[in-house]
Design an enzyme around this catalytic site. Structure first.
Site: not given
Ligand code: PGA
Length: 268
Positions: A67, A137, A139, A144
């Site tokens: 990313d 979380n 990801h 996400e």
């Protein structure tokens, strides 16, 4: 999934470096998928040490990062390009022209850039080994919670939790991007091997959801349950919410013997 639990974060990095070293020395034109974040820094230190000791050359390696932020330039110290140069590329003999991040500069169309990144990975004959961290979380990359499990490289809005988690890396008056380009979950699942590293207590719940939870877009890392060759390297703290830890230790010892006798599934 092969879950391997180590005593500490250093051992996770040492073992991850062995996986990378094996690929790079075995394959003629290896393709690495790389990750940013705090977790892989110690892996990159191990790889730099191996290069400096003459044990490893990245000359023929191509890399694709997971990313990159939108809205900041490559030479901005917060860019993932800068992170990779600082932590790995500047210290080894990789050809910088063969290192790719999913960028989308001002004036470019993120949809087109996403497709072009997918095409570039294809042209390189796919990723052999994808390094991953995991967000608190769940990801992977910047996929996400609620990301499509069939997603491809695209533009993503970061969640408030990710923004909060990463705000420690930004000064108060510094621009913190809220958008990023990220490989999709399907892109990640295309890699021949995935190697996810997780360390520290703050990752324990996400690790539990990934390994033992239902396959769900609410925990994007749970998609790795669908991967044929997913290796999960954990320290004790990140593994602390997993039941059946004895089984993972036992199965890992068995796997070492099986791999020694019969080799890995894919010889890359
Ligand atoms: P971290 O990030 O290594 O900085 O904890 C991991 C991730 O968000 O993927």
């Amino acid at each position: 999934m092969q879950v391997i639990i180590f005593d500490d974060a250093q051992q996770v990095a040492v073992n991850a470096a062995e996986w990378v070293a094996e690929l790079i020395t075995k394959k003629k034109n290896p393709v690495l998928g790389l990750a940013t974040g705090s977790t892989p820094i110690s892996l990159y230190q191990q790889l730099v040490n191996k290069y400096k000791a003459g044990e490893l050359s990245f000359k023929n390696t191509t890399s694709f990062n997971l990313d990159e932020y939108l809205g900041i330039d490559a030479d901005n110290e917060q860019s993932y390009r800068h992170f990779m140069n600082q932590n790995l590329f500047n210290h080894v003999d990789i050809n910088i022209d063969n290192t790719f991040l999913p960028t989308c500069n001002q004036g470019e169309n993120p949809r087109e850039q996403g497709l072009a990144y997918e095409e570039k990975i294809k042209q390189a004959n796919g990723v052999d080994l994808q390094i991953l961290g995991i967000g608190a979380n769940g990801h992977i990359g910047f996929n996400e919670p609620t990301s499509s499990l069939a997603s491809r490289t695209r533009i993503k809005t970061l969640t408030q939790q990710t923004l909060n988690d990463n705000s420690r890396l930004f000064n108060k008056d510094e621009f913190q991007p809220t958008l990023a380009m990220t490989m999709g979950i399907a892109t990640i699942l295309d890699a021949r091997y995935v190697l996810l590293m997780a360390t520290g207590e703050s990752k324990a719940q996400a690790v539990k959801d990934m390994v033992a939870g239902p396959l769900s877009a609410m925990c994007p890392a749970s998609a790795l349950q669908m991967h044929e060759n997913a290796i999960i390297l954990l320290d004790k703290a990140a593994a602390s919410k997993l039941e059946d830890q004895e089984y993972y230790h036992w199965a890992n010892n068995q796997n070492i013997k099986v791999n020694e006798e019969f080799g890995l599934y894919h010889n890359y």
